[in-house]
Motif scaffolding. Structure first.
Motif, PDB file in Angstrom:
ATOM      1  N   SER A 194       0.843  -1.196   0.000  1.00 15.06           N
ATOM      2  CA  SER A 194       0.000   0.000   0.000  1.00 15.06           C
ATOM      3  C   SER A 194       0.881   1.250   0.000  1.00 15.06           C
ATOM      4  N   TRP A 195       0.254   2.401  -0.290  1.00 10.63           N
ATOM      5  CA  TRP A 195       0.995   3.652  -0.280  1.00 10.63           C
ATOM      6  C   TRP A 195       1.619   3.880   1.093  1.00 10.63           C
ATOM      7  N   LEU A 196       0.865   3.615   2.151  1.00  9.34           N
ATOM      8  CA  LEU A 196       1.359   3.840   3.510  1.00  9.34           C
ATOM      9  C   LEU A 196       2.564   2.947   3.816  1.00  9.34           C
ATOM     10  N   GLU A 197       2.500   1.702   3.414  1.00 13.72           N
ATOM     11  CA  GLU A 197       3.629   0.791   3.661  1.00 13.72           C
ATOM     12  C   GLU A 197       4.869   1.229   2.887  1.00 13.72           C
ATOM     13  N   VAL A 198       4.683   1.692   1.663  1.00 14.39           N
ATOM     14  CA  VAL A 198       5.817   2.210   0.884  1.00 14.39           C
ATOM     15  C   VAL A 198       6.388   3.430   1.587  1.00 14.39           C
ATOM     16  N   TYR A 199       5.522   4.304   2.042  1.00 15.42           N
ATOM     17  CA  TYR A 199       5.975   5.513   2.743  1.00 15.42           C
ATOM     18  C   TYR A 199       6.739   5.166   4.016  1.00 15.42           C
ATOM     19  N   GLU A 200       6.269   4.166   4.751  1.00 19.52           N
ATOM     20  CA  GLU A 200       6.932   3.768   5.991  1.00 19.52           C
ATOM     21  C   GLU A 200       8.313   3.172   5.749  1.00 19.52           C
ATOM     22  N   LYS A 201       8.549   2.620   4.571  1.00 19.76           N
ATOM     23  CA  LYS A 201       9.851   2.028   4.255  1.00 19.76           C
ATOM     24  C   LYS A 201      10.770   2.999   3.531  1.00 19.76           C
ATOM     25  N   ARG A 202      10.461   4.282   3.601  1.00 24.90           N
ATOM     26  CA  ARG A 202      11.207   5.279   2.847  1.00 24.90           C
ATOM     27  C   ARG A 202      12.625   5.499   3.342  1.00 24.90           C
ATOM     28  N   GLY A 203      12.908   5.064   4.552  1.00 20.38           N
ATOM     29  CA  GLY A 203      14.248   5.266   5.093  1.00 20.38           C
ATOM     30  C   GLY A 203      14.459   6.705   5.491  1.00 20.38           C
ATOM     31  N   GLU A 204      15.579   7.248   5.084  1.00 20.56           N
ATOM     32  CA  GLU A 204      15.962   8.604   5.476  1.00 20.56           C
ATOM     33  C   GLU A 204      15.630   9.640   4.414  1.00 20.56           C
ATOM     34  N   LEU A 205      14.597   9.400   3.612  1.00 21.90           N
ATOM     35  CA  LEU A 205      14.302  10.325   2.521  1.00 21.90           C
ATOM     36  C   LEU A 205      13.550  11.569   2.950  1.00 21.90           C
ATOM     37  N   GLY A 206      12.984  11.564   4.143  1.00 18.83           N
ATOM     38  CA  GLY A 206      12.376  12.768   4.680  1.00 18.83           C
ATOM     39  C   GLY A 206      10.936  12.996   4.272  1.00 18.83           C
ATOM     40  N   ALA A 207      10.431  14.150   4.684  1.00 16.85           N
ATOM     41  CA  ALA A 207       9.021  14.488   4.499  1.00 16.85           C
ATOM     42  C   ALA A 207       8.667  14.713   3.032  1.00 16.85           C
ATOM     43  N   ARG A 208       9.592  15.177   2.249  1.00 15.12           N
ATOM     44  CA  ARG A 208       9.306  15.431   0.833  1.00 15.12           C
ATOM     45  C   ARG A 208       8.877  14.152   0.119  1.00 15.12           C
ATOM     46  N   PHE A 209       9.354  13.024   0.596  1.00 16.16           N
ATOM     47  CA  PHE A 209       9.002  11.748  -0.018  1.00 16.16           C
ATOM     48  C   PHE A 209       7.504  11.488   0.094  1.00 16.16           C
ATOM     49  N   GLN A 210       6.846  12.015   1.144  1.00 13.33           N
ATOM     50  CA  GLN A 210       5.409  11.821   1.309  1.00 13.33           C
ATOM     51  C   GLN A 210       4.657  12.416   0.122  1.00 13.33           C
ATOM     52  N   ILE A 211       5.064  13.562  -0.311  1.00 12.90           N
ATOM     53  CA  ILE A 211       4.420  14.237  -1.437  1.00 12.90           C
ATOM     54  C   ILE A 211       4.725  13.504  -2.741  1.00 12.90           C
ATOM     55  N   GLU A 212       5.965  13.083  -2.932  1.00 14.12           N
ATOM     56  CA  GLU A 212       6.392  12.464  -4.182  1.00 14.12           C
ATOM     57  C   GLU A 212       5.964  11.014  -4.340  1.00 14.12           C
TER      58      GLU A 212
END
Length: 109
Positions: free
Chosen positions: A55-73
């Protein structure tokens, strides 16, 4: 002592399916390099989906150290990966890497 059986087993040739997979993986990686040049975050999304995030949320949670900008992208990245054929979006909204060659390539990232 020389053992011909052991010698053959040590230097066995790759089977036809293994050679096919390696050739297909090489071509797939060459194509993937085009989108990875735009943003390395595509790699992060693909690795997350390959490791079980669907899911989008699971992908977002595994983002590592990419920061808040990754949420938008991340939505944009997921939509593009579906559009390019690297991911498939199922009816329930989950994402999956359907192509076994793409899965093989992503597993080697």
């Amino acid at each position: 002592l020389f053992d011909p059986l052991r010698s053959c087993l040590r230097f066995r040739r790759k089977s036809e399916p293994e050679r096919f997979l390696e050739a297909a993986a090489k071509l797939t990686l060459e194509e993937m390099e085009k989108i990875l040049r735009w943003s390395d975050r595509y790699r992060t999304v693909l690795k997350a989906v390959a490791s079980g995030a669907s899911s989008w949320l699971e992908v977002y949670e595994k983002r590592g150290e990419l920061g808040a900008r990754f949420q938008i992208e991340s939505t944009h990245l997921l939509v593009n990966l579906v559009k390019y054929g690297y991911l498939e979006r199922r009816e329930d909204g989950s994402f999956v890497i359907q192509d076994p060659v793409v899965r093989h390539v992503v597993a080697r990232f």
